[in-house]
Scaffold this motif. Structure first.
Motif, PDB file in Angstrom:
ATOM      1  N   HIS A  29       0.833  -1.210   0.000  1.00  0.00           N
ATOM      2  CA  HIS A  29       0.000   0.000   0.000  1.00  0.00           C
ATOM      3  C   HIS A  29       0.867   1.260   0.000  1.00  0.00           C
ATOM      4  O   HIS A  29       2.068   1.193   0.224  1.00  0.00           O
ATOM      5  CB  HIS A  29      -0.895   0.011   1.241  1.00  0.00           C
ATOM      6  CG  HIS A  29      -1.688  -1.240   1.416  1.00  0.00           C
ATOM      7  ND1 HIS A  29      -2.569  -1.688   0.461  1.00  0.00           N
ATOM      8  CD2 HIS A  29      -1.714  -2.162   2.418  1.00  0.00           C
ATOM      9  CE1 HIS A  29      -3.119  -2.815   0.887  1.00  0.00           C
ATOM     10  NE2 HIS A  29      -2.609  -3.133   2.051  1.00  0.00           N
ATOM     11  N   GLN A  45      -3.778   5.070   4.615  1.00  0.00           N
ATOM     12  CA  GLN A  45      -3.293   4.163   3.558  1.00  0.00           C
ATOM     13  C   GLN A  45      -4.166   4.209   2.315  1.00  0.00           C
ATOM     14  O   GLN A  45      -5.398   4.139   2.431  1.00  0.00           O
ATOM     15  CB  GLN A  45      -3.291   2.710   4.065  1.00  0.00           C
ATOM     16  CG  GLN A  45      -2.083   2.395   4.905  1.00  0.00           C
ATOM     17  CD  GLN A  45      -2.047   0.938   5.343  1.00  0.00           C
ATOM     18  OE1 GLN A  45      -3.083   0.314   5.525  1.00  0.00           O
ATOM     19  NE2 GLN A  45      -0.845   0.412   5.510  1.00  0.00           N
ATOM     20  N   VAL A 104      -5.562   4.375  13.951  1.00  0.00           N
ATOM     21  CA  VAL A 104      -4.917   5.157  15.008  1.00  0.00           C
ATOM     22  C   VAL A 104      -3.460   4.700  15.052  1.00  0.00           C
ATOM     23  O   VAL A 104      -3.186   3.494  15.050  1.00  0.00           O
ATOM     24  CB  VAL A 104      -5.595   4.889  16.372  1.00  0.00           C
ATOM     25  CG1 VAL A 104      -4.819   5.553  17.505  1.00  0.00           C
ATOM     26  CG2 VAL A 104      -7.037   5.361  16.323  1.00  0.00           C
ATOM     27  N   ILE A 106      -0.329   3.640  16.720  1.00  0.00           N
ATOM     28  CA  ILE A 106      -0.106   3.160  18.090  1.00  0.00           C
ATOM     29  C   ILE A 106       1.142   3.850  18.643  1.00  0.00           C
ATOM     30  O   ILE A 106       2.254   3.692  18.119  1.00  0.00           O
ATOM     31  CB  ILE A 106      -0.029   1.624  18.126  1.00  0.00           C
ATOM     32  CG1 ILE A 106      -1.379   1.091  17.580  1.00  0.00           C
ATOM     33  CG2 ILE A 106       0.228   1.134  19.549  1.00  0.00           C
ATOM     34  CD1 ILE A 106      -1.597  -0.373  17.666  1.00  0.00           C
ATOM     35  N   ASN A 214       5.698  -6.409  10.389  1.00  0.00           N
ATOM     36  CA  ASN A 214       4.269  -6.365  10.697  1.00  0.00           C
ATOM     37  C   ASN A 214       4.003  -6.569  12.190  1.00  0.00           C
ATOM     38  O   ASN A 214       2.894  -6.914  12.601  1.00  0.00           O
ATOM     39  CB  ASN A 214       3.499  -7.373   9.847  1.00  0.00           C
ATOM     40  CG  ASN A 214       3.407  -6.892   8.397  1.00  0.00           C
ATOM     41  OD1 ASN A 214       3.333  -5.687   8.144  1.00  0.00           O
ATOM     42  ND2 ASN A 214       3.420  -7.816   7.456  1.00  0.00           N
ATOM     43  N   ASP A 228      -1.152  -5.187   9.891  1.00  0.00           N
ATOM     44  CA  ASP A 228      -1.230  -5.642   8.503  1.00  0.00           C
ATOM     45  C   ASP A 228      -2.104  -6.905   8.389  1.00  0.00           C
ATOM     46  O   ASP A 228      -1.633  -7.986   8.032  1.00  0.00           O
ATOM     47  CB  ASP A 228       0.174  -5.891   7.933  1.00  0.00           C
ATOM     48  CG  ASP A 228       0.181  -5.790   6.407  1.00  0.00           C
ATOM     49  OD1 ASP A 228      -0.911  -5.827   5.827  1.00  0.00           O
ATOM     50  OD2 ASP A 228       1.266  -5.706   5.810  1.00  0.00           O
TER      51      ASP A 228
HETATM   52  P1  ADP Z   1       1.860  -2.875   3.847  1.00  0.00           P
HETATM   53  O1  ADP Z   1       0.784  -3.896   3.546  1.00  0.00           O
HETATM   54  O2  ADP Z   1       2.142  -2.012   2.689  1.00  0.00           O
HETATM   55  O3  ADP Z   1       3.057  -3.556   4.433  1.00  0.00           O
HETATM   56  P2  ADP Z   1       1.187  -2.076   6.583  1.00  0.00           P
HETATM   57  O4  ADP Z   1      -0.239  -2.156   7.006  1.00  0.00           O
HETATM   58  O5  ADP Z   1       2.101  -3.119   7.091  1.00  0.00           O
HETATM   59  O6  ADP Z   1       1.249  -1.923   4.992  1.00  0.00           O
HETATM   60  O7  ADP Z   1       1.730  -0.647   7.066  1.00  0.00           O
HETATM   61  C1  ADP Z   1       2.984  -0.147   6.646  1.00  0.00           C
HETATM   62  C2  ADP Z   1       3.777   0.350   7.853  1.00  0.00           C
HETATM   63  O8  ADP Z   1       3.027   1.383   8.544  1.00  0.00           O
HETATM   64  C3  ADP Z   1       4.044  -0.704   8.922  1.00  0.00           C
HETATM   65  O9  ADP Z   1       5.160  -1.493   8.636  1.00  0.00           O
HETATM   66  C4  ADP Z   1       4.238   0.163  10.163  1.00  0.00           C
HETATM   67  O10 ADP Z   1       5.538   0.722  10.182  1.00  0.00           O
HETATM   68  C5  ADP Z   1       3.258   1.307   9.939  1.00  0.00           C
HETATM   69  N1  ADP Z   1       1.956   1.094  10.620  1.00  0.00           N
HETATM   70  C6  ADP Z   1       0.839   0.509  10.096  1.00  0.00           C
HETATM   71  N2  ADP Z   1      -0.185   0.528  10.966  1.00  0.00           N
HETATM   72  C7  ADP Z   1       0.275   1.153  12.093  1.00  0.00           C
HETATM   73  C8  ADP Z   1      -0.317   1.538  13.366  1.00  0.00           C
HETATM   74  N3  ADP Z   1      -1.595   1.264  13.651  1.00  0.00           N
HETATM   75  N4  ADP Z   1       0.460   2.207  14.266  1.00  0.00           N
HETATM   76  C9  ADP Z   1       1.756   2.491  13.978  1.00  0.00           C
HETATM   77  N5  ADP Z   1       2.374   2.176  12.808  1.00  0.00           N
HETATM   78  C10 ADP Z   1       1.662   1.515  11.876  1.00  0.00           C
END
Ligand code: ADP
Ligand code: GN1
Ligand code: MG
Length: 359
Positions: A29, A45, A104, A106, A214, A228
Protein backbone atom coordinates in the motif's frame (compact mmCIF):
# COMPACT_ATOMS: atom_id res chain seq x y z
CA UNK A 1 -8.47 15.01 -3.81
CA UNK A 2 -5.63 15.98 -1.46
CA UNK A 3 -4.40 13.69 1.30
CA UNK A 4 -5.59 16.22 3.88
CA UNK A 5 -9.09 16.18 2.38
CA UNK A 6 -9.12 12.41 2.53
CA UNK A 7 -8.39 12.62 6.26
CA UNK A 8 -11.41 14.90 6.69
CA UNK A 9 -13.56 12.11 5.23
CA UNK A 10 -12.62 10.21 8.41
CA UNK A 11 -13.81 13.14 10.54
CA UNK A 12 -10.35 14.52 11.21
CA UNK A 13 -10.23 18.28 11.52
CA UNK A 14 -8.00 19.75 8.80
CA UNK A 15 -6.71 22.45 11.13
CA UNK A 16 -5.31 19.85 13.51
CA UNK A 17 -3.08 18.19 10.90
CA UNK A 18 0.53 19.19 11.51
CA UNK A 19 2.29 16.90 9.03
CA UNK A 20 1.54 14.11 6.60
CA UNK A 21 4.52 12.05 5.42
CA UNK A 22 5.13 8.73 3.60
CA UNK A 23 5.82 6.08 6.22
CA UNK A 24 7.11 2.53 6.68
CA UNK A 25 8.58 -0.01 4.29
CA UNK A 26 5.57 -2.12 3.25
CA UNK A 27 5.59 -3.39 -0.35
CA UNK A 28 1.88 -3.14 -1.06
CA UNK A 29 0.00 0.00 0.00
CA UNK A 30 0.89 3.70 0.00
CA UNK A 31 1.24 4.47 3.70
CA UNK A 32 1.44 7.91 5.39
CA UNK A 33 1.83 9.01 8.98
CA UNK A 34 -0.52 11.83 9.89
CA UNK A 35 0.58 13.94 12.85
CA UNK A 36 -1.91 16.14 14.59
CA UNK A 37 -1.74 18.86 17.21
CA UNK A 38 -3.90 16.68 19.44
CA UNK A 39 -2.68 13.73 21.48
CA UNK A 40 -3.25 11.27 18.65
CA UNK A 41 -1.59 10.48 15.33
CA UNK A 42 -2.81 8.31 12.48
CA UNK A 43 -1.80 6.02 9.65
CA UNK A 44 -3.44 6.80 6.31
CA UNK A 45 -3.29 4.16 3.56
CA UNK A 46 -4.21 4.06 -0.08
CA UNK A 47 -5.12 0.40 -0.49
CA UNK A 48 -3.57 -1.38 -3.44
CA UNK A 49 -6.67 -2.28 -5.44
CA UNK A 50 -4.59 -3.88 -8.19
CA UNK A 51 -3.85 -6.61 -5.66
CA UNK A 52 -7.04 -6.62 -3.59
CA UNK A 53 -9.81 -6.94 -6.17
CA UNK A 54 -12.58 -6.69 -3.56
CA UNK A 55 -11.52 -4.11 -0.99
CA UNK A 56 -14.87 -4.01 0.89
CA UNK A 57 -14.63 -7.79 1.36
CA UNK A 58 -11.08 -7.54 2.62
CA UNK A 59 -12.08 -4.78 5.03
CA UNK A 60 -14.91 -7.00 6.31
CA UNK A 61 -12.39 -9.73 7.08
CA UNK A 62 -10.22 -7.27 9.00
CA UNK A 63 -13.21 -5.94 10.95
CA UNK A 64 -14.19 -9.48 11.97
CA UNK A 65 -10.68 -10.30 13.09
CA UNK A 66 -10.30 -7.04 15.02
CA UNK A 67 -13.65 -7.65 16.76
CA UNK A 68 -12.58 -11.11 17.81
CA UNK A 69 -9.15 -9.93 19.01
CA UNK A 70 -10.80 -7.15 21.03
CA UNK A 71 -12.98 -9.71 22.80
CA UNK A 72 -10.14 -12.09 23.55
CA UNK A 73 -7.14 -9.85 23.91
CA UNK A 74 -4.70 -9.94 26.79
CA UNK A 75 -3.36 -6.71 28.27
CA UNK A 76 0.06 -7.19 26.73
CA UNK A 77 -1.27 -7.07 23.16
CA UNK A 78 -2.90 -4.10 21.46
CA UNK A 79 -5.24 -4.40 18.50
CA UNK A 80 -5.15 -2.10 15.44
CA UNK A 81 -7.96 0.46 15.54
CA UNK A 82 -9.55 1.49 12.24
CA UNK A 83 -11.32 4.81 11.87
CA UNK A 84 -14.79 4.96 10.37
CA UNK A 85 -15.50 7.26 7.44
CA UNK A 86 -18.48 9.67 7.43
CA UNK A 87 -20.80 6.97 6.08
CA UNK A 88 -19.81 4.55 8.82
CA UNK A 89 -17.67 2.29 6.62
CA UNK A 90 -14.07 1.42 7.48
CA UNK A 91 -12.87 2.80 4.14
CA UNK A 92 -13.47 5.71 1.83
CA UNK A 93 -13.58 5.60 -1.96
CA UNK A 94 -12.46 8.77 -3.75
CA UNK A 95 -13.53 10.08 -7.16
CA UNK A 96 -10.77 8.05 -8.87
CA UNK A 97 -12.23 4.92 -7.26
CA UNK A 98 -9.18 4.56 -5.02
CA UNK A 99 -9.84 3.12 -1.58
CA UNK A 100 -8.42 4.74 1.56
CA UNK A 101 -8.44 3.75 5.22
CA UNK A 102 -7.04 5.11 8.47
CA UNK A 103 -5.74 3.59 11.69
CA UNK A 104 -4.92 5.16 15.01
CA UNK A 105 -1.11 5.30 15.15
CA UNK A 106 -0.11 3.16 18.09
CA UNK A 107 1.87 5.56 20.24
CA UNK A 108 5.63 5.28 20.58
CA UNK A 109 5.94 2.28 18.28
CA UNK A 110 8.35 1.34 15.51
CA UNK A 111 9.02 -1.61 13.22
CA UNK A 112 12.17 -3.52 12.27
CA UNK A 113 12.99 -4.92 8.83
CA UNK A 114 15.62 -7.14 10.40
CA UNK A 115 16.07 -8.44 13.93
CA UNK A 116 19.19 -7.52 15.88
CA UNK A 117 18.83 -9.54 19.10
CA UNK A 118 17.34 -12.80 20.40
CA UNK A 119 15.20 -10.74 22.79
CA UNK A 120 13.48 -9.01 19.86
CA UNK A 121 13.06 -12.34 18.04
CA UNK A 122 11.49 -13.85 21.18
CA UNK A 123 9.10 -10.90 21.45
CA UNK A 124 8.06 -11.21 17.79
CA UNK A 125 7.51 -14.96 18.20
CA UNK A 126 5.37 -14.33 21.28
CA UNK A 127 3.32 -11.69 19.44
CA UNK A 128 2.50 -13.96 16.49
CA UNK A 129 2.00 -16.94 18.81
CA UNK A 130 -0.42 -14.95 20.94
CA UNK A 131 -2.19 -13.76 17.78
CA UNK A 132 -2.64 -17.40 16.73
CA UNK A 133 -3.84 -18.39 20.19
CA UNK A 134 -6.38 -15.57 20.43
CA UNK A 135 -7.85 -16.67 17.10
CA UNK A 136 -7.94 -20.40 17.82
CA UNK A 137 -11.69 -20.33 18.46
CA UNK A 138 -12.48 -18.25 15.37
CA UNK A 139 -13.80 -20.42 12.55
CA UNK A 140 -11.69 -19.77 9.42
CA UNK A 141 -14.82 -20.40 7.33
CA UNK A 142 -16.09 -16.98 8.48
CA UNK A 143 -13.30 -15.28 6.54
CA UNK A 144 -13.54 -14.67 2.82
CA UNK A 145 -10.72 -15.98 0.67
CA UNK A 146 -9.75 -12.53 -0.63
CA UNK A 147 -6.49 -13.70 -2.20
CA UNK A 148 -7.30 -17.29 -3.20
CA UNK A 149 -4.48 -19.85 -2.93
CA UNK A 150 -2.21 -17.15 -1.49
CA UNK A 151 0.43 -19.56 -0.13
CA UNK A 152 -0.46 -22.51 -2.33
CA UNK A 153 2.85 -23.66 -3.77
CA UNK A 154 1.23 -25.26 -6.84
CA UNK A 155 -0.46 -21.96 -7.67
CA UNK A 156 2.78 -20.00 -7.21
CA UNK A 157 4.56 -22.44 -9.53
CA UNK A 158 1.78 -22.09 -12.10
CA UNK A 159 2.17 -18.30 -12.06
CA UNK A 160 5.93 -18.69 -12.31
CA UNK A 161 5.61 -20.96 -15.36
CA UNK A 162 3.15 -18.54 -17.00
CA UNK A 163 5.55 -15.66 -16.42
CA UNK A 164 8.37 -17.61 -18.08
CA UNK A 165 6.15 -18.47 -21.07
CA UNK A 166 4.99 -14.87 -21.56
CA UNK A 167 8.39 -13.33 -20.84
CA UNK A 168 6.76 -9.88 -20.78
CA UNK A 169 9.86 -7.95 -19.72
CA UNK A 170 12.24 -10.03 -21.86
CA UNK A 171 14.23 -11.04 -18.78
CA UNK A 172 13.98 -14.83 -18.93
CA UNK A 173 17.18 -15.28 -20.94
CA UNK A 174 19.14 -13.52 -18.15
CA UNK A 175 18.23 -16.03 -15.46
CA UNK A 176 18.47 -19.69 -16.59
CA UNK A 177 20.36 -20.68 -13.41
CA UNK A 178 17.66 -19.22 -11.19
CA UNK A 179 14.90 -21.08 -13.03
CA UNK A 180 16.82 -24.35 -12.75
CA UNK A 181 17.32 -23.79 -9.04
CA UNK A 182 13.59 -23.42 -8.50
CA UNK A 183 12.76 -26.49 -10.57
CA UNK A 184 15.28 -28.54 -8.58
CA UNK A 185 13.45 -27.82 -5.32
CA UNK A 186 9.80 -28.35 -6.31
CA UNK A 187 9.42 -31.97 -5.14
CA UNK A 188 10.06 -31.41 -1.46
CA UNK A 189 8.14 -28.16 -1.30
CA UNK A 190 4.70 -29.69 -1.89
CA UNK A 191 4.90 -31.61 1.40
CA UNK A 192 2.85 -29.22 3.58
CA UNK A 193 0.13 -28.83 0.97
CA UNK A 194 -0.08 -32.62 0.60
CA UNK A 195 -0.47 -33.07 4.37
CA UNK A 196 -3.27 -30.50 4.29
CA UNK A 197 -5.01 -32.26 1.42
CA UNK A 198 -4.83 -35.54 3.32
CA UNK A 199 -6.39 -33.86 6.38
CA UNK A 200 -3.34 -34.47 8.55
CA UNK A 201 -2.87 -30.79 9.38
CA UNK A 202 -5.84 -28.49 10.04
CA UNK A 203 -6.71 -25.20 8.42
CA UNK A 204 -6.47 -22.43 10.99
CA UNK A 205 -6.98 -18.70 10.96
CA UNK A 206 -3.54 -17.51 9.93
CA UNK A 207 -2.07 -14.04 9.47
CA UNK A 208 -0.29 -15.05 6.25
CA UNK A 209 2.10 -12.08 6.22
CA UNK A 210 4.12 -12.54 9.39
CA UNK A 211 7.18 -10.67 8.24
CA UNK A 212 8.85 -8.94 11.07
CA UNK A 213 7.88 -5.39 10.10
CA UNK A 214 4.27 -6.36 10.70
CA UNK A 215 4.89 -6.30 14.45
CA UNK A 216 4.99 -2.98 16.31
CA UNK A 217 7.58 -2.64 19.10
CA UNK A 218 7.62 -0.09 21.90
CA UNK A 219 10.63 1.91 23.10
CA UNK A 220 11.77 -1.01 25.30
CA UNK A 221 11.57 -3.40 22.34
CA UNK A 222 8.50 -5.13 23.70
CA UNK A 223 6.14 -6.33 20.94
CA UNK A 224 2.85 -4.49 21.39
CA UNK A 225 0.75 -5.16 18.31
CA UNK A 226 0.46 -7.36 15.24
CA UNK A 227 -0.57 -5.24 12.24
CA UNK A 228 -1.23 -5.64 8.50
CA UNK A 229 -4.30 -7.88 8.77
CA UNK A 230 -5.07 -7.75 5.03
CA UNK A 231 -4.18 -11.37 4.44
CA UNK A 232 -5.72 -12.96 7.53
CA UNK A 233 -7.49 -15.98 6.00
CA UNK A 234 -7.43 -19.70 6.51
CA UNK A 235 -4.07 -21.39 6.23
CA UNK A 236 -1.61 -23.79 7.82
CA UNK A 237 0.44 -22.95 10.89
CA UNK A 238 3.55 -23.44 8.72
CA UNK A 239 2.72 -20.28 6.77
CA UNK A 240 2.87 -18.03 9.82
CA UNK A 241 5.84 -19.69 11.46
CA UNK A 242 7.83 -19.99 8.23
CA UNK A 243 7.40 -16.45 6.95
CA UNK A 244 8.33 -14.99 10.33
CA UNK A 245 11.58 -16.97 10.42
CA UNK A 246 12.34 -15.83 6.86
CA UNK A 247 12.66 -12.25 8.08
CA UNK A 248 12.89 -12.56 11.86
CA UNK A 249 15.78 -15.03 12.01
CA UNK A 250 17.67 -13.94 8.91
CA UNK A 251 21.02 -12.25 9.39
CA UNK A 252 20.18 -9.53 6.83
CA UNK A 253 17.25 -7.74 5.23
CA UNK A 254 15.25 -9.53 2.54
CA UNK A 255 16.92 -7.46 -0.21
CA UNK A 256 20.53 -7.79 0.95
CA UNK A 257 22.80 -7.60 -2.10
CA UNK A 258 25.89 -9.00 -0.41
CA UNK A 259 24.96 -12.68 -0.23
CA UNK A 260 27.80 -13.43 2.20
CA UNK A 261 25.80 -11.49 4.75
CA UNK A 262 22.63 -13.54 4.31
CA UNK A 263 22.14 -16.72 6.34
CA UNK A 264 19.85 -18.20 8.97
CA UNK A 265 20.88 -17.01 12.41
CA UNK A 266 20.32 -20.02 14.65
CA UNK A 267 20.25 -17.99 17.85
CA UNK A 268 17.42 -15.85 16.45
CA UNK A 269 15.69 -18.99 15.16
CA UNK A 270 15.72 -20.56 18.61
CA UNK A 271 14.54 -17.36 20.32
CA UNK A 272 11.67 -16.80 17.85
CA UNK A 273 10.63 -20.45 18.12
CA UNK A 274 10.60 -20.31 21.93
CA UNK A 275 8.39 -17.22 21.89
CA UNK A 276 6.01 -18.65 19.27
CA UNK A 277 5.74 -22.12 20.78
CA UNK A 278 5.18 -20.78 24.28
CA UNK A 279 1.73 -19.74 22.98
CA UNK A 280 0.90 -22.48 20.50
CA UNK A 281 2.67 -25.72 21.42
CA UNK A 282 -0.42 -27.21 23.07
CA UNK A 283 -2.62 -26.31 20.09
CA UNK A 284 -0.57 -28.21 17.51
CA UNK A 285 -1.08 -31.80 16.44
CA UNK A 286 1.81 -34.25 16.11
CA UNK A 287 2.15 -33.82 12.35
CA UNK A 288 2.27 -30.04 12.67
CA UNK A 289 4.94 -30.31 15.34
CA UNK A 290 7.00 -32.78 13.32
CA UNK A 291 6.98 -30.65 10.16
CA UNK A 292 7.20 -27.13 11.64
CA UNK A 293 10.99 -26.91 11.30
CA UNK A 294 10.61 -27.28 7.53
CA UNK A 295 8.20 -24.33 7.28
CA UNK A 296 10.90 -21.61 6.98
CA UNK A 297 12.29 -23.37 3.89
CA UNK A 298 8.83 -23.54 2.31
CA UNK A 299 8.00 -19.88 2.93
CA UNK A 300 11.42 -18.62 1.86
CA UNK A 301 10.95 -20.62 -1.34
CA UNK A 302 7.38 -19.41 -1.97
CA UNK A 303 8.14 -15.73 -1.37
CA UNK A 304 11.38 -16.03 -3.30
CA UNK A 305 9.46 -17.45 -6.28
CA UNK A 306 7.02 -14.54 -6.02
CA UNK A 307 9.90 -12.03 -6.18
CA UNK A 308 11.42 -13.78 -9.19
CA UNK A 309 8.04 -14.10 -10.92
CA UNK A 310 7.51 -10.37 -10.45
CA UNK A 311 10.98 -9.67 -11.85
CA UNK A 312 10.13 -11.74 -14.95
CA UNK A 313 6.79 -9.91 -15.30
CA UNK A 314 8.50 -6.51 -15.17
CA UNK A 315 7.84 -5.55 -11.51
CA UNK A 316 4.08 -5.21 -11.46
CA UNK A 317 3.29 -6.47 -7.96
CA UNK A 318 5.84 -5.51 -5.29
CA UNK A 319 7.01 -1.92 -4.89
CA UNK A 320 10.60 -1.64 -6.18
CA UNK A 321 13.27 1.01 -5.67
CA UNK A 322 15.63 -0.15 -8.44
CA UNK A 323 15.39 -2.08 -11.70
CA UNK A 324 16.82 -5.32 -10.32
CA UNK A 325 15.20 -5.06 -6.88
CA UNK A 326 13.05 -8.17 -7.26
CA UNK A 327 15.99 -10.15 -8.62
CA UNK A 328 18.11 -9.08 -5.64
CA UNK A 329 15.29 -10.09 -3.30
CA UNK A 330 15.05 -13.50 -4.97
CA UNK A 331 18.82 -14.06 -4.74
CA UNK A 332 18.78 -13.17 -1.06
CA UNK A 333 15.91 -15.65 -0.49
CA UNK A 334 17.80 -18.34 -2.42
CA UNK A 335 20.90 -17.82 -0.27
CA UNK A 336 18.78 -17.92 2.89
CA UNK A 337 17.11 -21.13 1.72
CA UNK A 338 20.51 -22.76 1.06
CA UNK A 339 21.59 -21.80 4.55
CA UNK A 340 18.37 -23.24 6.03
CA UNK A 341 18.95 -26.48 4.12
CA UNK A 342 22.40 -26.74 5.72
CA UNK A 343 20.89 -26.25 9.17
CA UNK A 344 17.84 -28.45 8.65
CA UNK A 345 18.74 -31.08 11.27
CA UNK A 346 19.68 -28.45 13.81
CA UNK A 347 16.39 -26.62 13.25
CA UNK A 348 14.45 -29.87 13.80
CA UNK A 349 16.39 -30.59 17.01
CA UNK A 350 15.69 -27.11 18.38
CA UNK A 351 11.95 -27.40 17.79
CA UNK A 352 11.92 -30.89 19.30
CA UNK A 353 13.75 -29.81 22.41
CA UNK A 354 11.54 -26.74 22.95
CA UNK A 355 8.48 -28.96 22.63
CA UNK A 356 9.90 -31.50 25.06
CA UNK A 357 10.57 -28.75 27.63
CA UNK A 358 7.00 -27.44 27.24
CA UNK A 359 5.25 -30.83 27.61
P1 ADP B 1 1.86 -2.87 3.85
O1 ADP B 1 0.78 -3.90 3.55
O2 ADP B 1 2.14 -2.01 2.69
O3 ADP B 1 3.06 -3.56 4.43
P2 ADP B 1 1.19 -2.08 6.58
O4 ADP B 1 -0.24 -2.16 7.01
O5 ADP B 1 2.10 -3.12 7.09
O6 ADP B 1 1.25 -1.92 4.99
O7 ADP B 1 1.73 -0.65 7.07
C1 ADP B 1 2.98 -0.15 6.65
C2 ADP B 1 3.78 0.35 7.85
O8 ADP B 1 3.03 1.38 8.54
C3 ADP B 1 4.04 -0.70 8.92
O9 ADP B 1 5.16 -1.49 8.64
C4 ADP B 1 4.24 0.16 10.16
O10 ADP B 1 5.54 0.72 10.18
C5 ADP B 1 3.26 1.31 9.94
N1 ADP B 1 1.96 1.09 10.62
C6 ADP B 1 0.84 0.51 10.10
N2 ADP B 1 -0.19 0.53 10.97
C7 ADP B 1 0.27 1.15 12.09
C8 ADP B 1 -0.32 1.54 13.37
N3 ADP B 1 -1.59 1.26 13.65
N4 ADP B 1 0.46 2.21 14.27
C9 ADP B 1 1.76 2.49 13.98
N5 ADP B 1 2.37 2.18 12.81
C10 ADP B 1 1.66 1.51 11.88
C1 GN1 C 1 4.17 -8.07 1.03
O1 GN1 C 1 2.51 -5.93 2.71
P1 GN1 C 1 3.86 -6.39 3.09
O2 GN1 C 1 4.98 -5.56 2.61
O3 GN1 C 1 3.87 -6.66 4.59
C2 GN1 C 1 3.27 -9.24 0.59
C3 GN1 C 1 3.69 -10.49 1.35
C4 GN1 C 1 5.15 -10.82 1.07
C5 GN1 C 1 6.01 -9.61 1.46
C6 GN1 C 1 7.44 -9.82 1.07
C7 GN1 C 1 -0.46 -8.84 0.20
O4 GN1 C 1 3.98 -7.86 2.41
O5 GN1 C 1 2.90 -11.60 0.94
O6 GN1 C 1 5.56 -11.92 1.79
O7 GN1 C 1 5.53 -8.41 0.79
N1 GN1 C 1 1.88 -8.93 0.84
C8 GN1 C 1 0.94 -9.22 -0.11
O8 GN1 C 1 8.25 -8.89 1.69
O9 GN1 C 1 1.21 -9.75 -1.20
MG1 MG D 1 3.21 -4.64 6.16
Amino acid sequence: MTLVNICTEFNIDKKQIVSLQPYGSGHIHDTYRVETSENVNYILQKINRGIFADVPLMQKNIEKVIDHLMKRRSISQQVPEMLLAKDGLSYFQDEDEEYWRMFVFIKGTKTYDCVSSPEIAYEAGSAFGNFQRLLQDFDPAFLADTLPRFHDISYRLELFDNAIQNDLAKRVSEIPGEIDFIRSRIGRMTRVLNLGQKGRIPLRVTHNDTKINNVLFDEHDKAVCVIDLDTVMSGYIHYDFGDAIRTGAASAEEDERDLEKMFIDMELFEAYSRGFLSYVHDLLNETEKKTLAFAPQLMTFIIGIRFLTDYINGDIYFKVKKADHNLIRWKAQKKLLLSMEEHEDEMCDIIKSIEKESD
